[in-house]
Design an enzyme around this catalytic site. Structure first.
Site, mmCIF file in Angstrom:
data_model
loop_
_atom_site.group_PDB
_atom_site.id
_atom_site.type_symbol
_atom_site.label_atom_id
_atom_site.label_comp_id
_atom_site.label_asym_id
_atom_site.label_seq_id
_atom_site.Cartn_x
_atom_site.Cartn_y
_atom_site.Cartn_z
ATOM 1 N N GLY A 76 0.850 -1.193 0.000
ATOM 2 C CA GLY A 76 0.000 0.000 0.000
ATOM 3 C C GLY A 76 0.877 1.231 0.000
ATOM 4 N N SER A 116 10.350 -2.423 -6.507
ATOM 5 C CA SER A 116 9.894 -1.088 -6.119
ATOM 6 C C SER A 116 11.052 -0.138 -5.907
ATOM 7 C CB SER A 116 9.088 -1.200 -4.813
ATOM 8 O OG SER A 116 8.911 0.075 -4.237
ATOM 9 N N TYR A 147 8.809 -3.950 3.760
ATOM 10 C CA TYR A 147 8.432 -4.053 2.347
ATOM 11 C C TYR A 147 9.651 -3.909 1.424
ATOM 12 C CZ TYR A 147 6.138 -2.403 -1.966
ATOM 13 O OH TYR A 147 5.739 -2.213 -3.257
ATOM 14 N N ASN A 176 6.047 4.771 -7.934
ATOM 15 C CA ASN A 176 4.717 5.270 -7.625
ATOM 16 C C ASN A 176 3.740 5.327 -8.796
ATOM 17 O OD1 ASN A 176 2.529 6.607 -6.306
ATOM 18 N ND2 ASN A 176 4.012 7.264 -4.738
ATOM 19 N N ARG A 218 8.204 13.558 -5.386
ATOM 20 C CA ARG A 218 8.090 12.237 -6.003
ATOM 21 C C ARG A 218 7.957 12.403 -7.499
ATOM 22 N NH1 ARG A 218 8.810 11.264 -1.419
ATOM 23 N NH2 ARG A 218 7.936 9.652 -0.066
HETATM 24 P P1 NAD Z 1 -2.539 -3.955 -5.107
HETATM 25 O O1 NAD Z 1 -2.561 -4.037 -3.621
HETATM 26 O O2 NAD Z 1 -3.596 -3.185 -5.813
HETATM 27 O O3 NAD Z 1 -2.512 -5.433 -5.740
HETATM 28 C C1 NAD Z 1 -1.844 -6.484 -5.093
HETATM 29 C C2 NAD Z 1 -2.778 -7.683 -5.156
HETATM 30 O O4 NAD Z 1 -2.112 -8.820 -4.581
HETATM 31 C C3 NAD Z 1 -4.076 -7.468 -4.345
HETATM 32 O O5 NAD Z 1 -5.212 -7.611 -5.161
HETATM 33 C C4 NAD Z 1 -4.023 -8.556 -3.275
HETATM 34 O O6 NAD Z 1 -5.288 -9.131 -2.974
HETATM 35 C C5 NAD Z 1 -3.097 -9.584 -3.922
HETATM 36 N N1 NAD Z 1 -2.500 -10.464 -2.902
HETATM 37 C C6 NAD Z 1 -1.963 -10.094 -1.716
HETATM 38 N N2 NAD Z 1 -1.603 -11.192 -1.020
HETATM 39 C C7 NAD Z 1 -1.927 -12.278 -1.780
HETATM 40 C C8 NAD Z 1 -1.811 -13.665 -1.610
HETATM 41 N N3 NAD Z 1 -1.296 -14.182 -0.483
HETATM 42 N N4 NAD Z 1 -2.238 -14.476 -2.599
HETATM 43 C C9 NAD Z 1 -2.778 -13.961 -3.735
HETATM 44 N N5 NAD Z 1 -2.919 -12.635 -3.968
HETATM 45 C C10 NAD Z 1 -2.493 -11.814 -2.992
HETATM 46 O O7 NAD Z 1 -1.085 -3.399 -5.481
HETATM 47 P P2 NAD Z 1 -0.556 -2.798 -6.867
HETATM 48 O O8 NAD Z 1 -0.414 -1.328 -6.712
HETATM 49 O O9 NAD Z 1 -1.368 -3.352 -7.991
HETATM 50 O O10 NAD Z 1 0.928 -3.401 -6.915
HETATM 51 C C11 NAD Z 1 1.194 -4.545 -7.684
HETATM 52 C C12 NAD Z 1 2.651 -4.914 -7.470
HETATM 53 O O11 NAD Z 1 3.505 -3.825 -7.838
HETATM 54 C C13 NAD Z 1 2.989 -5.242 -6.004
HETATM 55 O O12 NAD Z 1 3.942 -6.298 -5.976
HETATM 56 C C14 NAD Z 1 3.629 -3.964 -5.503
HETATM 57 O O13 NAD Z 1 4.544 -4.212 -4.448
HETATM 58 C C15 NAD Z 1 4.348 -3.489 -6.748
HETATM 59 N N6 NAD Z 1 4.564 -2.043 -6.719
HETATM 60 C C16 NAD Z 1 3.505 -1.187 -6.854
HETATM 61 C C17 NAD Z 1 3.742 0.198 -6.825
HETATM 62 C C18 NAD Z 1 2.621 1.187 -6.981
HETATM 63 O O14 NAD Z 1 2.891 2.393 -6.958
HETATM 64 N N7 NAD Z 1 1.371 0.760 -7.149
HETATM 65 C C19 NAD Z 1 5.036 0.695 -6.648
HETATM 66 C C20 NAD Z 1 6.077 -0.222 -6.482
HETATM 67 C C21 NAD Z 1 5.837 -1.589 -6.538
HETATM 68 O O1 GDC Z 2 1.821 6.980 -0.052
HETATM 69 P P1 GDC Z 2 2.805 7.540 -1.024
HETATM 70 O O2 GDC Z 2 2.367 7.748 -2.431
HETATM 71 O O3 GDC Z 2 4.055 6.546 -0.998
HETATM 72 O O4 GDC Z 2 3.343 8.943 -0.408
HETATM 73 C C1 GDC Z 2 4.060 9.849 -1.207
HETATM 74 C C2 GDC Z 2 4.242 11.128 -0.416
HETATM 75 O O5 GDC Z 2 2.961 11.794 -0.358
HETATM 76 C C3 GDC Z 2 4.673 10.875 1.043
HETATM 77 O O6 GDC Z 2 5.703 11.781 1.403
HETATM 78 C C4 GDC Z 2 3.414 11.177 1.846
HETATM 79 O O7 GDC Z 2 3.689 11.728 3.133
HETATM 80 C C5 GDC Z 2 2.765 12.251 0.967
HETATM 81 N N1 GDC Z 2 1.344 12.424 1.275
HETATM 82 C C6 GDC Z 2 0.771 13.594 1.626
HETATM 83 N N2 GDC Z 2 -0.539 13.421 1.891
HETATM 84 C C7 GDC Z 2 -1.984 11.299 1.783
HETATM 85 O O8 GDC Z 2 -3.072 11.767 2.136
HETATM 86 C C8 GDC Z 2 -0.794 12.082 1.681
HETATM 87 N N3 GDC Z 2 -1.867 9.983 1.471
HETATM 88 C C9 GDC Z 2 -0.679 9.419 1.056
HETATM 89 N N4 GDC Z 2 -0.639 8.093 0.743
HETATM 90 N N5 GDC Z 2 0.487 10.139 0.961
HETATM 91 C C10 GDC Z 2 0.401 11.461 1.280
HETATM 92 C C11 GDC Z 2 5.513 4.289 -2.087
HETATM 93 C C12 GDC Z 2 5.134 2.983 -1.381
HETATM 94 C C13 GDC Z 2 4.647 1.994 -2.421
HETATM 95 C C14 GDC Z 2 5.662 1.842 -3.514
HETATM 96 C C15 GDC Z 2 6.121 3.193 -4.058
HETATM 97 C C16 GDC Z 2 7.294 3.021 -5.015
HETATM 98 O O9 GDC Z 2 6.047 5.185 -1.122
HETATM 99 O O10 GDC Z 2 4.119 3.243 -0.422
HETATM 100 O O11 GDC Z 2 4.405 0.737 -1.803
HETATM 101 O O12 GDC Z 2 6.758 1.121 -3.082
HETATM 102 O O13 GDC Z 2 6.544 4.071 -3.023
HETATM 103 O O14 GDC Z 2 7.539 4.279 -5.607
HETATM 104 P P2 GDC Z 2 5.627 6.723 -1.212
HETATM 105 O O15 GDC Z 2 5.891 7.267 -2.565
HETATM 106 O O16 GDC Z 2 6.258 7.402 -0.045
#
Ligand code: NAD
Ligand code: GDC
Length: 330
Positions: A76, A116, A147, A176, A218
């Site tokens: 998340g 990530s 993570y 992100n 970011r």
């Molecule tokens: P997401 O949470 O929307 O999707 C992840 C999915 O994995 C969920 O639907 C969840 O139910 C499923 N999952 C979790 N545990 C499981 C299990 N035990 N068995 C089967 N399914 C399971 O996340 P996302 O944003 O779609 O991210 C997808 C991938 O990309 C992840 O590996 C995440 O770490 C990576 N990633 C995402 C971001 C981003 O900004 N969204 C950034 C860096 C890395």
């Molecule tokens: O949550 P995030 O997008 O993740 O936060 C980015 C920046 O935005 C942080 O500095 C956070 O404090 C700021 N921010 C301000 N207000 C709010 O309401 C808010 N909600 C959120 N969520 N943030 C807020 C992410 C990881 C992912 C993935 C990516 C890879 O870190 O959470 O799992 O790994 O990085 O790029 P972020 O960018 O810190």
């Protein structure tokens, strides 16, 4: 015969879009997750609910497929990963470790792992005017707790499976990712979706809460660029970790201004200095991405956010949180 692919995490944000991308490209796709997609049915020809922390389920999931796209993870935004070190590290290492071995056992030809930018060291991300991160900047290692360490470990495991077993692993470090059909509430949302939700819910001129001073920076990548980049990388010969993101750096205050302009709604920012901030600055150096793939993400943040904001606003109307789309006149 169509190429057969498994997409894990197909009930989640990027996985769901990846399924759509592959089906549109003529693939047969098996989607696996512990839940169905939240906002629309999956496009996958087959969808199985399996907990991929279990070895037997990973064997089942990887049977009879050519390519694996591994997105399943307990993850998340920064608010979530800061508070769930055990959940993200333990659950994700079980998923990744079993998925790699099951893919090898079942003779999968190519394996993609979603790493990530959270693997990059904190000491390089302590200032908003951060130097864009190159892949080799990951060491000396100091990734995000929980993570980030799991992503780094699985990157190494992918390397070992390539070197020792000849499994064609590919790794992208996502920066992100945002877009429609992603989580925007409930605690797992990331900043773009969170700010869109807060602006959509705000009365014009209202304050919205921003975590930290908003000067933190970011770069953000639209999910359609993400799926395109994943597909290109999987079908390239590049088997070291590769950045996949944009190099357009913006402050979180700037993100708020962008969403406010898209909504046509003035808002004030209330900075909650106790809010989780993560690193002070993070940006992607795309030099290797451009060289390796001859391509890079191109969807502009203002355009991608426009689609994302209006999709989130539509969800809030559907669930009754707001009555109508704000026209920007009152
Ligand atoms: P997401 O949470 O929307 O999707 C992840 C999915 O994995 C969920 O639907 C969840 O139910 C499923 N999952 C979790 N545990 C499981 C299990 N035990 N068995 C089967 N399914 C399971 O996340 P996302 O944003 O779609 O991210 C997808 C991938 O990309 C992840 O590996 C995440 O770490 C990576 N990633 C995402 C971001 C981003 O900004 N969204 C950034 C860096 C890395
Ligand atoms: O949550 P995030 O997008 O993740 O936060 C980015 C920046 O935005 C942080 O500095 C956070 O404090 C700021 N921010 C301000 N207000 C709010 O309401 C808010 N909600 C959120 N969520 N943030 C807020 C992410 C990881 C992912 C993935 C990516 C890879 O870190 O959470 O799992 O790994 O990085 O790029 P972020 O960018 O810190």
């Amino acid at each position: 015969m169509a190429t057969r692919a498994l997409v894990t995490g197909a009930g989640g944000f990027i996985g769901h879009h990846m399924v759509k991308y592959l089906v549109a490209a003529g693939y047969w796709v098996r989607g696996v997750d512990v839940k169905e997609p939240e906002y629309e049915p999956s496009a996958a020809q087959e969808f199985e609910l399996l907990d991929l922390r279990r070895w037997d389920n990973c064997l089942m999931a990887t049977r009879g497929v050519d390519e694996v796209y591994s997105f399943a993870a307990d993850m998340g935004g920064i608010g979530y990963i800061n508070e769930h070190h055990v959940d993200s590290a333990r659950n994700n290492v079980l998923i990744s470790t079993h998925m790699l071995e099951a893919s090898r056992t079942n003779g999968v030809s190519r394996f993609f792992f979603s790493s990530s930018a959270c693997v990059y060291p904190q000491y390089l991300q302590s200032s908003p005017d951060v130097k864009p991160l190159k892949e080799e900047d990951a060491s000396p290692y100091d990734p995000d707790e929980g993570y980030g360490w799991e992503k780094l470990f699985t990157e190494k495991l992918c390397q070992y499976y390539y070197e020792d077993c000849g499994l064609e692993t590919r790794v992208a470090r996502f920066h992100n990712v945002y877009g429609p059909l992603g989580t925007y509430d409930g605690g797992k949302e990331k900043a773009p979706a969170a700010i869109c939700r807060k602006v959509a819910l705000a009365t014009p001129g209202d304050e919205i809460e921003v975590w930290g001073d908003g000067l933190q920076t970011r770069s953000f990548m639209h999910v359609d660029d993400c799926t395109e980049g994943v597909f290109r990388l999987l079908h390239s010969e590049h088997h070291q970790p590769l950045n996949l993101g944009t190099d357009y750096l913006i402050t979180i205050n700037g993100l708020v201004d962008l969403v406010s302009a898209i909504a046509g709604k003035p808002v004030k920012r209330r900075h909650n200095m106790e809010g989780p901030q993560g690193v002070r600055g993070r940006n992607s150096d795309n030099s290797r991405l451009r060289t390796v793939l001859g391509w890079e993400p191109s969807i502009l943040l203002k355009d991608g956010l426009d689609v994302t904001f209006h999709w989130i606003e539509e969800q809030l109307i559907k669930d009754g949180s707001i009555t109508s789309s704000y026209s920007g006149t009152s």
